[in-house]
Design a protein around this motif. Structure first.
Motif, short mmCIF file in Angstrom:
data_model
loop_
_atom_site.label_atom_id
_atom_site.label_comp_id
_atom_site.label_asym_id
_atom_site.label_seq_id
_atom_site.Cartn_x
_atom_site.Cartn_y
_atom_site.Cartn_z
N UNK A 83 -19.53 114.35 154.67
CA UNK A 83 -20.85 113.84 154.30
C UNK A 83 -21.08 114.12 152.82
N UNK A 84 -20.92 113.09 152.01
CA UNK A 84 -21.08 113.26 150.57
C UNK A 84 -22.55 113.37 150.20
N UNK A 85 -22.90 114.33 149.38
CA UNK A 85 -24.27 114.52 148.90
C UNK A 85 -24.22 114.74 147.39
N UNK A 86 -25.36 114.66 146.70
CA UNK A 86 -25.36 114.95 145.27
C UNK A 86 -24.98 116.39 144.95
N UNK A 87 -24.94 117.24 145.97
CA UNK A 87 -24.68 118.66 145.76
C UNK A 87 -23.28 119.07 146.20
N UNK A 88 -22.48 118.12 146.61
CA UNK A 88 -21.13 118.40 147.08
C UNK A 88 -20.89 117.74 148.43
N UNK A 89 -19.82 118.14 149.08
CA UNK A 89 -19.43 117.53 150.36
C UNK A 89 -19.63 118.53 151.50
N UNK A 90 -20.34 118.08 152.52
CA UNK A 90 -20.52 118.84 153.75
C UNK A 90 -19.69 118.21 154.85
N UNK A 91 -19.31 119.00 155.83
CA UNK A 91 -18.55 118.49 156.97
C UNK A 91 -19.33 118.78 158.25
N UNK A 92 -19.48 117.76 159.07
CA UNK A 92 -20.29 117.91 160.28
C UNK A 92 -19.61 118.85 161.26
N UNK A 93 -20.44 119.51 162.07
CA UNK A 93 -19.96 120.50 163.02
C UNK A 93 -19.50 119.86 164.33
N UNK A 166 -21.47 122.66 145.08
CA UNK A 166 -21.54 123.22 143.74
C UNK A 166 -22.20 124.60 143.81
N UNK A 167 -21.76 125.50 142.93
CA UNK A 167 -22.29 126.86 142.90
C UNK A 167 -23.75 126.82 142.44
#
Length: 433
Positions: A83-93, A166-167
């Motif tokens: 899941x691409x976001x402006x804050x980086x990439x998340x992965x669904x659970x 992103x940090x």
């Protein structure tokens, strides 16, 4: 290392400030800390009434659970989708009942807390890619049915990849501050001035359906701009159009037109579902008709119920467009006219005329570019025409030429500026993380 000696005056200032410092620290700790909820032994399928499981299956479709929690080519509900976001990439659970990598050891209490408060069973804050901004409005009874459905699926061993943010956004306690700003809890209060159907649609749209999650703009922190609800947003590189009076369609949406679109993915007087809307339609084609009609009634009221429609005359300024955009005219004739030209057989299959296309009428060319790059698949198998992708056969310059021609030929809207640059940007954004 020796600490520096403080002057008596400085010491008094420090002492006076200590209570405030301690209070701030305790407040921060209280805000971010959540206790773990004890794991349970995975319940047997027979523990859940069939009626609850069946109702939960419908709710899972209405909430598009499988859409986000299924990786491309993966097992449904086993997670791992990027899941691409402006804050980086998340992965669904993984939300199958696997006890090690899924939610098999989650109690109903833990599941309800995750959906209402955005907190995992172990007490860690969840990222709002899980739209608990909206799920917080779901009733406990509906959550119990959804839980029954998920816990009776086949367990799948699948560990989601690590998020890449992103940090310092990988530090989950920061999400507590985000929730203080943007998580507004409570059930959806019925409007006594509206019909039961309208209120049902509002509950589904604002809660489980989380429609505003895509169709509303977001601020720099990723929170929905509640004062501009349904003014249009962005979803997976596509523009989610406004679902209010500013919707770009040539003809205002009625409840009947919306029902047909949400059920089949196509409306002859408006548009065809594409991009992220395709899976939504596929889900809605498998739920009770009354739920889809309720959603259609709710959104038709937000968009004006067909009132104040722009003139419905279909425009075709072929001669003018050919003179002003000759290169686009030639490309259109070769790549598009067989389906979109005058008298093309696609029109008999219910495809909307380009003069009614919301993508061409929009002030932003993103969706028109995406349609050419990615094509359009019928969301419901066998219903409606399809459009092949041209990402590998047309350059950004050629796409810009085609769209400049189509915009001039089929609409009375001003030309889009910097189309080639826009096409290049959209194509680049389609590269998967």
């Amino acid at each position: 290392m020796m600490l520096p000696r403080l002057s008596p005056k400085t010491m008094r200032r420090v002492q006076r400030g200590l209570p405030l410092l301690v209070a701030a620290g305790l407040l921060a700790l209280a805000t971010t800390w959540r206790p773990a909820i004890a794991p349970i032994s995975p319940p047997d399928r027979s523990a859940f009434p069939i009626a609850d499981v069946e109702r939960g299956a419908v709710l899972a479709k209405l909430g598009d659970c499988a859409v986000c929690h299924t990786a491309q080519g993966g097992t449904p509900l086993a997670g791992g989708r990027a899941l691409a976001t402006p804050f980086g990439t998340l992965y669904s659970n993984n939300i199958t009942p696997d006890p090690a990598t899924g939610i098999g050891r989650w109690s109903l209490v833990a599941f309800t807390r995750a959906m209402h408060d955005g907190v995992r069973r172990d007490g860690a804050h969840l990222y709002p890619a899980l739209p608990y901004e909206h799920f917080t409005h779901i009733t406990d009874a509906d959550l119990a049915s959804l839980y029954a459905f998920l816990m009776t699926r086949r367990p799948v061993v699948a560990e989601a990849p690590a998020n890449r943010l992103i940090f310092p956004l990988g530090f989950r306690p920061l999400l507590a501050g985000w929730k203080m700003l943007f998580l507004h809890k409570g059930e959806i209060a019925p409007d006594p001035t509206r019909s039961a159907e309208w209120n049902r649609g509002a509950y589904l749209a604002e809660g489980l359906g989380h429609c505003a999650g895509c169709h509303s703009p977001r601020n720099l922190l990723g929170g929905e701009m509640r004062g501009r609800a349904y003014a249009g947003g962005v979803a997976e590189g596509w523009r989610a159009p406004a679902l209010d009076a500013h919707n770009p369609s040539a003809r205002r949406w009625t409840a009947d037109a919306l029902f047909t679109f949400l059920r089949t993915g196509i409306s002859p007087d408006h548009s065809a579902a594409a991009g992220p809307m395709g899976p939504v339609v596929e889900s809605l084609s498998n739920v009770p008709e009354e739920d889809v009609r309720a959603l259609a009634t709710y959104f038709a009221s937000r968009m004006g119920n067909g009132e104040a429609a722009t003139p419905p005359l279909q425009m075709d300024r072929a001669d003018l467009a050919a003179r002003e955009a000759p290169s686009g005219a030639a490309l259109f004739a070769g790549a598009c006219a067989a389906c979109h030209g005058t008298g093309a057989p696609m029109a008999a299959q219910g495809r909307p005329s380009l003069s009614l296309s919301s993508d061409l009428l929009d002030d932003d060319p993103t969706n028109a570019i995406q349609a050419i790059l990615q094509g359009i698949e019928p969301p419901v198998a066998g219903r409606g025409p399809k459009m092949p992708p041209f990402a590998n056969s047309l350059s950004d310059k050629q796409i810009a030429s085609i769209l400049a021609y189509a915009r001039l030929r089929y609409t009375d809207r001003p030309e889009w500026p910097s189309l080639e640059k826009a096409a290049r940007s959209v194509r680049k954004g389609n590269i998967q993380p």
